[in-house]
Enzyme design. Structure first.
Site, short mmCIF file in Angstrom:
data_model
loop_
_atom_site.label_atom_id
_atom_site.label_comp_id
_atom_site.label_asym_id
_atom_site.label_seq_id
_atom_site.Cartn_x
_atom_site.Cartn_y
_atom_site.Cartn_z
N LEU A 4 0.86 -1.20 0.00
CA LEU A 4 0.00 0.00 0.00
C LEU A 4 0.88 1.24 0.00
CD1 LEU A 4 -2.65 -0.47 2.86
CD2 LEU A 4 -3.08 -0.42 0.40
N HIS A 5 0.70 2.11 -0.95
CA HIS A 5 1.48 3.36 -0.89
C HIS A 5 0.83 4.54 -1.61
CE1 HIS A 5 2.62 2.22 -4.95
NE2 HIS A 5 2.99 3.47 -5.12
N ARG A 6 -0.31 4.33 -2.29
CA ARG A 6 -0.92 5.44 -3.03
C ARG A 6 -1.31 6.56 -2.06
NH1 ARG A 6 0.26 5.38 -7.53
NH2 ARG A 6 0.40 3.29 -8.33
N ARG A 18 6.66 5.91 2.45
CA ARG A 18 5.55 6.87 2.61
C ARG A 18 4.53 6.34 3.61
NH1 ARG A 18 2.44 10.68 -0.31
NH2 ARG A 18 3.84 10.80 -2.07
N ASP A 29 -2.34 -1.59 -3.91
CA ASP A 29 -2.79 -0.45 -4.70
C ASP A 29 -1.73 -0.08 -5.74
OD1 ASP A 29 -0.83 0.75 -3.17
OD2 ASP A 29 -2.18 2.10 -2.10
#
Ligand code: UD1
Length: 378
Positions: free
Chosen positions: A218-220, A253, A297
């Site tokens: 997950l990083h969006r 992030r 994502d």
């Protein structure tokens, strides 16, 4: 002929590997007139685990030039790349500038190349701008990548696409048909080439991973930059971990935001979620091939799982890679926790969609691209 390739952020490196390899293959066939390949790393990603490790894993030659821009706001990062890259372009004067994907480095360098003026006597006014992975559209202008894609495509002279939707999107936007080349997927070239090596990785033993497990990334910004959304997704992972254990290599992030929002306590509710640092290419590919289901994502992972035949639950409202949903293993389901749980549970019962491998995802995309660039520039 001189081709300059740009790489900046993690998803670029797998694509660059296929290009570097194809140039090597082409030079082996025609040793009398070799292509000179200059690799520029912008430094957008700079951590060992997000960058240099990939060059080693993938056997990419060390970058000839590193712009060392580092992190910053979009404007700052893009502007800094442009400022530093202009000097490089003027001194190297390549025949073609090849950019891949949709990150800030992609648009920054394409924009510099579109306006550069080589000194008289060079033989061309500016480099031919080549975009690899052109035409993909999520139709969501809130995604920084979508802005980068649209702008890069509108500046490019040669647009190489991975799937039919890419052609349809570009034609709709008025791009001349003779600039568009349907060549397949360079990321799949790289995956095929490294699959055997990846299978030998010892990462499952090192991390003490037992099958079956779900692999999560997950990083969006839309999923991890707002406290509420991130918390809801983490809670949902905790729920899922009651059914299947989870391996979660965590992007900087996302890690930074979990800390900033003080959400560590959510993940501590489950002892079936293993948070690990970002992994190298071969280790990550090993974990992907051995996973029961991927929850992500990411853009590229939707394609890799389709090639590997592994179900992929994509936590986004849209995808710029619709072929992975239409013919592949991708379930595009958004971020509603109940929908995520329902989809994962359905997959866990063994009820999965039938899938096939998209056209031209055959390991030869890189060589098709290089062949077309040779034809175009001669
Ligand atoms: C970038 C790409 C995204 C891609 C992703 C893959 C853009 C607009 N986005 O997003 O399309 O899917 O890479 O990883 O180009 N950081 C580190 N170490 C690093 C790099 C970043 O700690 O080596 C941290 C910094 O705090 C930085 C943050 O991660 O501010 C985000 O990095 P950034 O390059 O801005 O965007 P990504 O989220 O990585």
């Amino acid at each position: 002929m001189k081709i300059m390739s740009i790489a900046g952020a993690r998803p670029n490196f797998m694509k660059l590997a296929a290009i570097a390899n194809a140039i090597k293959e082409s030079n082996a066939i025609k040793p009398a007139s070799p292509i000179i390949h200059i690799i520029v790393h912008t430094g957008q990603h700079y951590d060992e685990k997000m960058s240099h490790g990939f060059f080693n894993d993938l056997g990419i030659p060390k970058p000839d030039i590193n712009l060392e821009v580092g992190s910053g706001s979009h404007a700052l990062q893009t502007a800094e790349i442009m400022k530093r890259f202009e000097q490089v372009l003027l001194s190297e004067k390549p025949d073609a500038l090849l950019v891949v994907g949709d990150v800030n480095s992609t648009i920054a360098c394409a924009l510099v190349a579109a306006k550069i003026e080589y000194p008289k006597g060079v033989g061309r006014k500016r480099p031919v701008i080549v975009h690899v992975e052109a035409g993909l559209r999520s139709f969501d202008r809130d995604m920084p990548e979508e802005v980068n894609r649209v702008l890069t495509d509108s500046l490019s002279d040669m647009l190489f696409v991975t799937e039919q939707s890419g052609i349809d999107n570009l034609v709709r936007e008025g791009v001349a048909a003779d600039k568009i080349y349907f060549v397949g997927n360079v990321m799949i070239d790289t995956l095929r080439q490294h699959l055997e090596k990846a299978r030998k990785s010892q990462i499952m033993d090192e991390l003490n991973v037992l099958k079956p497990y779900a692999l999560v990334t997950l990083h969006r910004p839309s999923n991890v930059d707002a406290r509420e959304t991130l918390q809801s997704l983490l809670e949902c992972l905790v729920e899922i971990s009651r059914e299947i254990s989870i391996i979660f290599p965590i992007h900087p992030r996302t890690r930074n935001n979990i800390k900033k929002f003080e959400l560590e306590y959510v993940l501590e509710k489950s002892d079936k979620i293993s948070l690990v640092d970002p992994l190298g290419y071969l280790d990550f590919l090993n974990l992907t091939t051995n996973s029961y289901v991927v929850i992500t994502d990411s853009g590229g992972l939707q394609e890799e799982t389709t090639y590997l035949g592994i179900p992929c639950v994509t936590l986004r409202e849209n995808t710029e890679r619709p072929v992975t949903v239409d013919v592949g293993t991708n379930y595009l389901i958004g971020t509603s926790p109940s929908k995520i749980r329902e989809t994962v549970n359905e997959i866990l019962t063994g009820n999965m969609k039938k899938a096939s491998i998209p056209q031209f995802w055959d390991g030869r995309a890189g060589i098709r691209i290089i062949q077309q660039i040779i034809n175009f520039t001669q």
